[in-house]
Design an enzyme around this catalytic site. Structure first.
Site, PDB file in Angstrom:
ATOM      1  CD  GLN A 220      10.536  -4.183   3.742  1.00 28.41           C
ATOM      2  OE1 GLN A 220      10.306  -4.717   2.660  1.00 28.41           O
ATOM      3  NE2 GLN A 220       9.790  -4.412   4.801  1.00 28.41           N
ATOM      4  CG  ASN A 221       8.873   2.289   5.863  1.00 31.45           C
ATOM      5  OD1 ASN A 221       8.539   1.404   5.069  1.00 31.45           O
ATOM      6  ND2 ASN A 221       8.315   2.430   7.045  1.00 31.45           N
TER       7      ASN A 221
ATOM      8  CG  ASP B 247       8.895   7.129   6.254  1.00 36.74           C
ATOM      9  OD1 ASP B 247       9.531   7.122   7.324  1.00 36.74           O
ATOM     10  OD2 ASP B 247       8.025   6.271   5.977  1.00 36.74           O
TER      11      ASP B 247
ATOM     12  CG  HIS C 136      13.843  -1.055   0.063  1.00 31.00           C
ATOM     13  ND1 HIS C 136      12.586  -1.584   0.239  1.00 31.00           N
ATOM     14  CD2 HIS C 136      14.640  -2.115  -0.220  1.00 31.00           C
ATOM     15  CE1 HIS C 136      12.618  -2.898   0.084  1.00 31.00           C
ATOM     16  NE2 HIS C 136      13.854  -3.251  -0.186  1.00 31.00           N
TER      17      HIS C 136
ATOM     18  N   GLY D 120       4.436  -4.013  10.101  1.00 30.98           N
ATOM     19  CA  GLY D 120       3.917  -3.296   8.936  1.00 30.98           C
ATOM     20  C   GLY D 120       4.537  -3.639   7.600  1.00 30.98           C
ATOM     21  CB  THR D 121       6.843  -5.585   6.080  1.00 30.57           C
ATOM     22  OG1 THR D 121       7.258  -5.961   4.753  1.00 30.57           O
ATOM     23  CG2 THR D 121       7.223  -6.680   7.057  1.00 30.57           C
ATOM     24  CB  SER D 122       3.167  -7.263   2.204  1.00 30.56           C
ATOM     25  OG  SER D 122       4.210  -6.814   1.362  1.00 30.56           O
TER      26      SER D 122
HETATM   27  P1  OAD Z   1       3.381  -3.241   1.588  1.00 28.19           P
HETATM   28  O1  OAD Z   1       2.508  -2.152   1.082  1.00 28.19           O
HETATM   29  O2  OAD Z   1       3.692  -4.384   0.708  1.00 28.19           O
HETATM   30  O3  OAD Z   1       2.779  -3.839   2.927  1.00 28.19           O
HETATM   31  C1  OAD Z   1       2.348  -3.008   3.956  1.00 28.19           C
HETATM   32  C2  OAD Z   1       1.906  -3.837   5.138  1.00 28.19           C
HETATM   33  O4  OAD Z   1       1.519  -2.941   6.166  1.00 28.19           O
HETATM   34  C3  OAD Z   1       0.711  -4.751   4.862  1.00 28.19           C
HETATM   35  O5  OAD Z   1       0.984  -6.054   5.373  1.00 28.19           O
HETATM   36  C4  OAD Z   1      -0.412  -4.083   5.648  1.00 28.19           C
HETATM   37  O6  OAD Z   1      -1.340  -5.027   6.167  1.00 28.19           O
HETATM   38  C5  OAD Z   1       0.352  -3.411   6.772  1.00 28.19           C
HETATM   39  N1  OAD Z   1      -0.315  -2.283   7.412  1.00 28.19           N
HETATM   40  C6  OAD Z   1      -1.235  -1.422   6.901  1.00 28.19           C
HETATM   41  N2  OAD Z   1      -1.591  -0.506   7.838  1.00 28.19           N
HETATM   42  C7  OAD Z   1      -0.864  -0.786   8.964  1.00 28.19           C
HETATM   43  C8  OAD Z   1      -0.781  -0.207  10.269  1.00 28.19           C
HETATM   44  N3  OAD Z   1      -1.505   0.855  10.607  1.00 28.19           N
HETATM   45  N4  OAD Z   1       0.058  -0.770  11.166  1.00 28.19           N
HETATM   46  C9  OAD Z   1       0.815  -1.857  10.824  1.00 28.19           C
HETATM   47  N5  OAD Z   1       0.763  -2.439   9.624  1.00 28.19           N
HETATM   48  C10 OAD Z   1      -0.061  -1.922   8.696  1.00 28.19           C
HETATM   49  O7  OAD Z   1       4.728  -2.514   2.114  1.00 28.19           O
HETATM   50  P2  OAD Z   1       6.177  -3.135   2.382  1.00 28.19           P
HETATM   51  O8  OAD Z   1       6.080  -4.522   2.902  1.00 28.19           O
HETATM   52  O9  OAD Z   1       6.920  -2.138   3.186  1.00 28.19           O
HETATM   53  O10 OAD Z   1      10.277  -1.242  -2.080  1.00 28.19           O
HETATM   54  O11 OAD Z   1       6.748  -3.158   0.928  1.00 28.19           O
HETATM   55  C11 OAD Z   1       8.051  -3.548   0.738  1.00 28.19           C
HETATM   56  C12 OAD Z   1       8.660  -2.827  -0.416  1.00 28.19           C
HETATM   57  O12 OAD Z   1       7.804  -2.898  -1.559  1.00 28.19           O
HETATM   58  C13 OAD Z   1       8.808  -1.335  -0.227  1.00 28.19           C
HETATM   59  O13 OAD Z   1       9.934  -0.985   0.561  1.00 28.19           O
HETATM   60  C14 OAD Z   1       8.972  -0.860  -1.628  1.00 28.19           C
HETATM   61  C15 OAD Z   1       7.908  -1.676  -2.316  1.00 28.19           C
HETATM   62  O14 OAD Z   1       8.185  -2.053  -3.593  1.00 28.19           O
HETATM   63  C16 OAD Z   1      10.962  -0.441  -2.900  1.00 28.19           C
HETATM   64  O15 OAD Z   1      10.519   0.621  -3.284  1.00 28.19           O
HETATM   65  C17 OAD Z   1      12.302  -0.972  -3.287  1.00 28.19           C
END
Ligand code: OAD
Ligand code: ZN
Length: 239
Positions: free
Chosen positions: A84-85, A87, A102, A180-182
């Site tokens: 989803q990143n 980068d 994304h 690393g995704t929520s």
């Molecule tokens: P989130 O910010 O929703 O979630 C990030 C997740 O990473 C959380 O569950 C954290 O606990 C976890 N996390 C934090 N530090 C970490 C580490 N060092 N190692 C592993 N995990 C860690 O991000 P996404 O789930 O990627 O979409 O969000 C999904 C989408 O929401 C993104 O792609 C973006 C956003 O809206 C668009 O822009 C379309």
């Protein structure tokens, strides 16, 4: 076959903030102003400023041990890497063919053509290109003359889930790794349901979303803490 599905947490330790954490990527900006088609129509400059900052930040960041571990996995097995990143740290670590559902910060595309009735023409020309500097105010599409925009998916826009490809691989997947995704943003989070029946599943996250952990081996911690070791153990197990 192994599928690795990643979110912002994968790049957190490279210095790119996650979205939903404190100090997250959205901080200081309203999502609807910088990440929706309406926001773009209302203030293109603000949107471009936001993504220019993102572009510069992401260009400076380097892959971490978890990105390199995924590259190592892909060197040894048939790996489909879905992220989803926006980068490009997986590519910088050496992963080829990442599915950026994304979009990606280092590409530009043409804006929506709101003035053309949809029944007569496509709403967006198909211009897309790699860039080495962020899209600037006034940059026009070389194909049709509309304004250029970053090649990222905004709220309310379609996500390229590559559904046909997903159905082709679904039954071949032996290991599914989520990192690393929520798992709160759809349709991306549907992948967890789509690969529900995969025999071996891992979920790596220091603060995992307990609502989606059905059948997963949960590795509660940072990506760099668990992914390199997991890759080494898979290399032994599946060799
Ligand atoms: P989130 O910010 O929703 O979630 C990030 C997740 O990473 C959380 O569950 C954290 O606990 C976890 N996390 C934090 N530090 C970490 C580490 N060092 N190692 C592993 N995990 C860690 O991000 P996404 O789930 O990627 O979409 O969000 C999904 C989408 O929401 C993104 O792609 C973006 C956003 O809206 C668009 O822009 C379309
Ligand atoms: Zn165009």
């Amino acid at each position: 076959m192994i599928v690795v599905f990643s979110g912002a947490g994968l790049s957190a330790e490279s210095g790119i903030p996650t979205f939903r954490g404190a100090g997250g990527l959205w901080e200081g900006y309203k999502i609807e102003e910088v990440a929706t088609p309406l926001g773009w129509m209302q203030n293109q400059k603000l949107v471009l400023d936001f993504y220019t900052q993102g572009f510069e930040k992401m260009q400076q960041c380097q892959p971490n041990a978890a990105h390199f571990a995924i590259a190592e996995l892909a060197n040894h097995f048939n790996v489909v890497c879905i992220t989803q990143n926006i980068d490009t740290l997986l590519e910088k670590a050496g992963v080829k063919d990442v599915w950026h559902i994304h979009g990606r910060i280092d590409h530009e595309k043409c804006e929506w053509h709101f003035d053309i009735p949809p029944m007569y023409a496509q709403w967006q020309c198909n211009y897309k290109a790699q860039i080495n500097k962020p899209v600037q105010w006034g940059d026009l599409c070389p194909k049709c003359g509309k304004h250029l925009r970053p090649d990222v998916v905004w709220f309310g826009e379609a996500v390229d889930m590559r559904v046909d490809d997903l159905y082709k691989i679904q039954s071949q997947v032996e290991v599914f790794i989520v990192v690393g995704t929520s798992a709160q943003v759809y349709p991306a989070a549907n992948l967890l349901k789509f690969f529900q029946a995969v025999p071996t599943k891992y979920f790596i996250d220091p603060n995992p979303n307990y609502e989606v952990l059905d059948g997963f081996n949960v590795l509660e911690g940072k990506a760099t803490e668990y992914l390199p070791a997991l890759v080494e153990s898979l290399k032994e197990e599946l060799a």
